[in-house]
Design an enzyme around this catalytic site. Structure first.
Site, PDB file in Angstrom:
ATOM      1  N   ASP A   1      15.785  30.968  47.991  1.00  0.00           N
ATOM      2  CA  ASP A   1      16.874  31.946  48.094  1.00  0.00           C
ATOM      3  C   ASP A   1      16.967  32.492  49.527  1.00  0.00           C
ATOM      4  O   ASP A   1      18.063  32.684  50.059  1.00  0.00           O
ATOM      5  CB  ASP A   1      16.627  33.081  47.087  1.00  0.00           C
TER       6      ASP A   1
ATOM      7  N   HIS B   1      14.185  35.570  40.895  1.00  0.00           N
ATOM      8  CA  HIS B   1      14.830  34.297  41.271  1.00  0.00           C
ATOM      9  C   HIS B   1      15.855  33.989  40.184  1.00  0.00           C
ATOM     10  O   HIS B   1      15.591  33.245  39.227  1.00  0.00           O
ATOM     11  CB  HIS B   1      13.802  33.165  41.387  1.00  0.00           C
TER      12      HIS B   1
HETATM   13  P1  NAD Z   1      11.930  18.061  36.015  1.00  0.00           P
HETATM   14  O1  NAD Z   1      12.342  18.216  34.600  1.00  0.00           O
HETATM   15  O2  NAD Z   1      12.468  16.940  36.833  1.00  0.00           O
HETATM   16  O3  NAD Z   1      10.341  17.970  36.102  1.00  0.00           O
HETATM   17  C1  NAD Z   1       9.514  18.842  35.397  1.00  0.00           C
HETATM   18  C2  NAD Z   1       8.253  18.073  35.089  1.00  0.00           C
HETATM   19  O4  NAD Z   1       7.335  18.982  34.513  1.00  0.00           O
HETATM   20  C3  NAD Z   1       8.467  16.940  34.073  1.00  0.00           C
HETATM   21  O5  NAD Z   1       7.979  15.723  34.624  1.00  0.00           O
HETATM   22  C4  NAD Z   1       7.663  17.391  32.857  1.00  0.00           C
HETATM   23  O6  NAD Z   1       7.067  16.310  32.160  1.00  0.00           O
HETATM   24  C5  NAD Z   1       6.620  18.287  33.516  1.00  0.00           C
HETATM   25  N1  NAD Z   1       5.998  19.261  32.616  1.00  0.00           N
HETATM   26  C6  NAD Z   1       6.559  19.943  31.590  1.00  0.00           C
HETATM   27  N2  NAD Z   1       5.640  20.719  30.994  1.00  0.00           N
HETATM   28  C7  NAD Z   1       4.472  20.514  31.662  1.00  0.00           C
HETATM   29  C8  NAD Z   1       3.172  21.012  31.510  1.00  0.00           C
HETATM   30  N3  NAD Z   1       2.860  21.878  30.532  1.00  0.00           N
HETATM   31  N4  NAD Z   1       2.210  20.606  32.382  1.00  0.00           N
HETATM   32  C9  NAD Z   1       2.499  19.723  33.357  1.00  0.00           C
HETATM   33  N5  NAD Z   1       3.724  19.209  33.541  1.00  0.00           N
HETATM   34  C10 NAD Z   1       4.702  19.599  32.711  1.00  0.00           C
HETATM   35  O7  NAD Z   1      12.234  19.474  36.716  1.00  0.00           O
HETATM   36  P2  NAD Z   1      12.309  19.820  38.259  1.00  0.00           P
HETATM   37  O8  NAD Z   1      13.697  19.597  38.736  1.00  0.00           O
HETATM   38  O9  NAD Z   1      11.180  19.191  38.974  1.00  0.00           O
HETATM   39  O10 NAD Z   1      12.123  21.408  38.192  1.00  0.00           O
HETATM   40  C11 NAD Z   1      10.899  21.973  37.766  1.00  0.00           C
HETATM   41  C12 NAD Z   1      11.074  23.472  37.528  1.00  0.00           C
HETATM   42  O11 NAD Z   1      11.400  24.117  38.747  1.00  0.00           O
HETATM   43  C13 NAD Z   1      12.200  23.833  36.556  1.00  0.00           C
HETATM   44  O12 NAD Z   1      11.743  24.911  35.752  1.00  0.00           O
HETATM   45  C14 NAD Z   1      13.315  24.316  37.477  1.00  0.00           C
HETATM   46  O13 NAD Z   1      14.189  25.203  36.820  1.00  0.00           O
HETATM   47  C15 NAD Z   1      12.482  25.019  38.526  1.00  0.00           C
HETATM   48  N6  NAD Z   1      13.140  25.301  39.805  1.00  0.00           N
HETATM   49  C16 NAD Z   1      12.782  26.453  40.442  1.00  0.00           C
HETATM   50  C17 NAD Z   1      13.344  26.758  41.655  1.00  0.00           C
HETATM   51  C18 NAD Z   1      12.948  28.012  42.373  1.00  0.00           C
HETATM   52  O14 NAD Z   1      13.516  28.294  43.456  1.00  0.00           O
HETATM   53  N7  NAD Z   1      12.024  28.826  41.879  1.00  0.00           N
HETATM   54  C19 NAD Z   1      14.263  25.884  42.239  1.00  0.00           C
HETATM   55  C20 NAD Z   1      14.581  24.697  41.587  1.00  0.00           C
HETATM   56  C21 NAD Z   1      14.010  24.403  40.350  1.00  0.00           C
HETATM   57  C1  LMR Z   2      17.704  26.830  41.768  1.00  0.00           C
HETATM   58  O1  LMR Z   2      17.727  27.973  42.233  1.00  0.00           O
HETATM   59  O2  LMR Z   2      18.200  25.850  42.353  1.00  0.00           O
HETATM   60  C2  LMR Z   2      17.111  26.614  40.408  1.00  0.00           C
HETATM   61  O3  LMR Z   2      16.228  27.653  40.088  1.00  0.00           O
HETATM   62  C3  LMR Z   2      18.186  26.489  39.381  1.00  0.00           C
HETATM   63  C4  LMR Z   2      17.682  26.119  38.009  1.00  0.00           C
HETATM   64  O4  LMR Z   2      18.096  26.799  37.045  1.00  0.00           O
HETATM   65  O5  LMR Z   2      16.877  25.177  37.891  1.00  0.00           O
END
Ligand code: NAD
Ligand code: LMR
Length: 330
Positions: free
Chosen positions: A161, A189
């Site tokens: 962010d 977030h």
């Molecule tokens: P994704 O679905 O591509 O990958 C998530 C992975 O986590 C999968 O491979 C899944 O098998 C694994 N997983 C699920 N439960 C698990 C567990 N208990 N232990 C280990 N692995 C586990 O998702 P992504 O695009 O990589 O995003 C991951 C997370 O990050 C999501 O929650 C998304 O919303 C979040 N995110 C946060 C931000 C931020 O700024 N904070 C930004 C983008 C995404």
């Molecule tokens: C982001 O800020 O890009 C993500 O947290 C959005 C989402 O919901 O995975």
């Protein structure tokens, strides 16, 4: 050359993992003199573990000199063993028809278990950074389980962010990105976050004076930054991954760089009116590698106070939704 540190990553075969691991192994997160052992943790699902094998093969094929070992596992007790950094990226995504409260509870259970195991088996100096959404509340939940590791070791990521806000200000002012400084994120977030533009500077001058458009700063700017994640999902059909991985590299790199000033979601001690026991974004200054002090006393005008109150309200509501998962006294 230092001796290797152990970096545990959950969700290692996911989208963010695929951008993140290669940056860690190349030295972008801990620097060119710090070897790493990657401890990759995936859900116990055949498809995910098979994909993890492929990722590990690609890591091998990069021949990164700083990568001194790879562990692949679905057992958190193995994956977090002796870890110096625990990067909690894996989380369950929101499914069709699923309410936010259901997501909070489902992910809450994952972060309860991970918080307990990290506390039991990670290194004495372990630090935890949470990315999996809802990141602030998941971090609070994991920290609530720790008896050995103090709560300040648990941080959640709002750096994406901050990076988004910096980029939007630079575009609006028509200046290079590096001209924009002191833009920090307060709160959750989520779309309620507050990018505190009144403290930002552009080429050393107040951003508000340079941009000279308060309506844009209070309106389109805050909205664009707050809803950027949803805009990327709408455009890409998947949530941000490379920029999220990049932000996690920045988050940790700044936390291991004394003197760095950056936005991190940390346990509130009441600063800026955040409720105690929520994890809220705010500016911190890194003191020693892995440790930080919250920067307090930034003046907040009426607009800022209203925005902070709204994001604080959301954080306390999220906490209330998972109250049954938390230890009684916390
Ligand atoms: P994704 O679905 O591509 O990958 C998530 C992975 O986590 C999968 O491979 C899944 O098998 C694994 N997983 C699920 N439960 C698990 C567990 N208990 N232990 C280990 N692995 C586990 O998702 P992504 O695009 O990589 O995003 C991951 C997370 O990050 C999501 O929650 C998304 O919303 C979040 N995110 C946060 C931000 C931020 O700024 N904070 C930004 C983008 C995404
Ligand atoms: C982001 O800020 O890009 C993500 O947290 C959005 C989402 O919901 O995975």
């Amino acid at each position: 050359m230092n001796s290797p540190i152990r970096v545990a990553v959950t969700g290692a075969a996911g989208q963010i993992g695929y951008s993140l691991l290669f940056r860690i192994a190349s030295g972008a997160m801990f620097g060119p003199g710090q070897p790493v052992i990657l401890q990759l943790i995936e859900a116990p699902i055949e498809k995910a573990l098979k994909a993890l094998e492929g990722v590990a093969m690609e890591l091998d094929d990069c021949a990164f000199p700083l990568l001194h070992g790879i562990v692949q596992t679905s057992d958190p007790a193995v994956g977090f063993k002796d870890a110096n950094w625990c990067l909690l990226v894996g989380a369950k995504p929101r499914g069709p028809g699923m309410e936010r409260a259901d997501l909070l509870k489902d992910n809450g259970r994952i972060f309860i278990g991970q918080g307990q195991i990290i506390d039991q088996v990670a290194a004495a100096d372990a630090r935890v950074a949470v990315v999996g959404n809802p990141a602030n509340t998941n971090c609070m939940i994991a920290a609530s389980q720790a008896k050995r590791l103090p709560p300040e070791r648990f941080t959640a990521m709002v750096r994406l962010d901050q990076n988004r806000a910096q980029s939007q200000l630079a575009k609006k002012a028509g200046v290079p990105l590096t001209a924009v400084e002191n833009i920090f994120i307060y709160g959750n977030h989520s779309p309620t976050m507050f990018p505190a533009f009144a403290h930002a500077t552009i080429n050393g001058r107040p951003a508000m004076a340079v941009i000279n458009d308060d309506a844009w700063l209070q309106g389109a700017f805050c909205e664009t930054v707050g809803k950027r994640g949803a805009a990327i999902i709408a455009a890409r059909g998947a949530s941000s991954a490379a920029s999220a991985a990049n932000a996690l590299v920045d988050h940790v790199r700044s936390l291991v760089t004394p003197g760095a000033i950056h936005s991190v979601a940390v346990k509130s001690n009441g600063a800026y009116g955040f409720d105690a026991n929520v994890w809220a974004g705010m500016p911190v200054r890194t003191t020693t590698p892995g440790s930080y002090a919250v920067i307090t006393g930034q003046a907040m005008d009426e607009f800022a106070q209203t925005k902070i109150a709204a994001t604080n309200r959301e954080l306390t509501e999220e906490r209330a939704m998972v109250a049954e998962l938390l230890p009684k006294a916390s």
